[in-house]
Design an enzyme around this catalytic site. Structure first.
Site, PDB file in Angstrom:
ATOM      1  N   ASP A 263       0.672  -0.854  -0.351  1.00  0.00           N
ATOM      2  CA  ASP A 263      -0.220  -0.322   0.166  1.00  0.00           C
ATOM      3  C   ASP A 263       0.503   0.987  -0.100  1.00  0.00           C
ATOM      4  O   ASP A 263       2.311   0.965  -0.115  1.00  0.00           O
ATOM      5  CB  ASP A 263      -1.261  -0.004   1.170  1.00  0.00           C
ATOM      6  N   SER A 264       0.776   2.340  -0.383  1.00  0.00           N
ATOM      7  CA  SER A 264       1.252   3.490  -0.109  1.00  0.00           C
ATOM      8  C   SER A 264       1.497   4.287   1.496  1.00  0.00           C
ATOM      9  O   SER A 264       3.049   4.848   1.347  1.00  0.00           O
ATOM     10  CB  SER A 264       0.018   5.111  -1.389  1.00  0.00           C
TER      11      SER A 264
ATOM     12  N   GLU B 229      -4.110   9.527   8.804  1.00  0.00           N
ATOM     13  CA  GLU B 229      -1.936   8.588   8.854  1.00  0.00           C
ATOM     14  C   GLU B 229      -1.990   9.548  10.322  1.00  0.00           C
ATOM     15  O   GLU B 229      -0.704   9.416  11.167  1.00  0.00           O
ATOM     16  CB  GLU B 229      -1.706   9.423   8.034  1.00  0.00           C
TER      17      GLU B 229
ATOM     18  N   CYS C 231     -10.747   3.408  -0.500  1.00  0.00           N
ATOM     19  CA  CYS C 231      -9.963   4.213  -0.496  1.00  0.00           C
ATOM     20  C   CYS C 231      -9.109   3.052   1.665  1.00  0.00           C
ATOM     21  O   CYS C 231     -10.308   2.808   1.977  1.00  0.00           O
ATOM     22  CB  CYS C 231      -9.752   5.050   0.104  1.00  0.00           C
TER      23      CYS C 231
ATOM     24  N   CYS D 151      -4.293  -1.273  -2.126  1.00  0.00           N
ATOM     25  CA  CYS D 151      -4.781  -0.283  -2.424  1.00  0.00           C
ATOM     26  C   CYS D 151      -4.974   0.733  -3.453  1.00  0.00           C
ATOM     27  O   CYS D 151      -5.016  -0.070  -4.435  1.00  0.00           O
ATOM     28  CB  CYS D 151      -3.264   0.970  -2.333  1.00  0.00           C
TER      29      CYS D 151
ATOM     30  N   HIS E 100      -7.985   2.766   3.819  1.00  0.00           N
ATOM     31  CA  HIS E 100      -7.667   3.971   5.165  1.00  0.00           C
ATOM     32  C   HIS E 100      -8.835   4.260   5.367  1.00  0.00           C
ATOM     33  O   HIS E 100      -9.527   4.313   7.111  1.00  0.00           O
ATOM     34  CB  HIS E 100      -7.011   5.319   4.858  1.00  0.00           C
TER      35      HIS E 100
END
Length: 273
Positions: free
Chosen positions: A13-14, A155, A187, A76, A189
């Site tokens: 993932d990013s 994040e 997404c 991702c 997240h």
């Protein structure tokens, strides 16, 4: 690869968002070993071009292949939307993304044939969810909405902060006033603020988490290719974590997401791959 059954699954993932996918894989496939890579030096992906995301994905897959992974999950949505087709044909290891499983679950969930998708700028601009949903069910109306601030809020540890509630209301007001009855968290997240999104959107809307659907697709893939780890040997349920920067910050965050302690995170110079 000595034994492909005990070989690990690569997940990337990013940044930290893909931990929601790794968590779901560890729940649904408890015997599998996982090597996770978070590209914390280059997050976020959502504002970058397709060529850049393909290059990043190629570098990460080359790194994961040094760990002798038997399959790779692009955890991702942005990279799944923009890089999956390019990298799937390039490498000799099965590569899957999170977009197709999420799209399929939404098509199955909707009753009034109206689906919402929330994601990063790049995912929404790619129109990938709309394309895939229409390939499965042309009659479904898809409303996509970019919510770029959700990623930095998660994040930076703001998921329980009042500002997150305000941003949710700002982005999703139009979605709430539409008549969708299913919404994809497009997404990785976003499941970390799922309860707040669900509270705002109301009970009438089915929230689809592609992480769970992806874990189930991985389970099917490993079974069909005879690659499952049955837990019969000692080599099972091992997890290792790699990042491109900020290892300690990542480790602390991972410990709030994963159902076990993450003792160490290793830094990799991903530009070397």
């Amino acid at each position: 690869m000595e034994n492909r059954n005990t070989a690990p699954v690569g997940v990337f993932d990013s940044g930290v968002g893909g931990l929601t996918v790794a968590r779901e894989i560890s729940r649904q496939l408890p015997n599998e070993n996982i090597v996770y890579f978070g590209d914390t030096a280059r997050v976020p992906y959502g504002s970058k071009s397709q060529n850049t995301i393909i290059r990043f994905s190629e570098q990460i897959i080359r790194f994961l292949k040094t760990k002798e992974v038997k399959a790779i999950v692009i955890a991702c949505n942005t990279a799944s939307a923009l890089a999956l087709d390019a990298v799937r044909d390039e490498f000799d290891v099965p590569v899957m993304g999170v977009v197709i499983p999420g799209a399929r679950a939404a098509v199955e969930a909707t009753r009034n044939r109206k689906v919402g998708v929330v994601g990063t700028d790049a995912t929404v601009q790619s129109g990938m969810y709309t394309k895939i949903i229409h390939s499965m069910a042309p009659d479904v109306t898809v409303i996509e909405k970019a919510c770029p601030l959700f990623v930095p809020l998660v994040e930076e540890g703001f998921k329980d902060h009042n500002v997150t509630q305000e941003i949710i209301e700002y982005y999703l007001e139009s979605m709430r006033s539409s008549d969708i009855d299913a919404m994809i968290l497009g997404c990785t997240h976003y499941p970390l603020i799922r309860s707040k999104i669900r509270e705002y959107m109301g009970e009438k809307i089915q929230i689809v988490n592609p992480a769970y659907e992806t874990a189930m697709d991985l389970k099917k893939l490993l079974h069909e290719q005879g690659m499952e780890n049955d837990g019969g040997s000692e080599a099972h349920s091992r997890y290792s974590f790699y990042v491109s920067d900020a290892a300690e910050k990542f480790r602390r965050f991972a410990n709030t997401v994963m159902p076990f302690d993450v003792p160490t995170t290793n830094v990799v110079n991903i530009e070397e791959y």
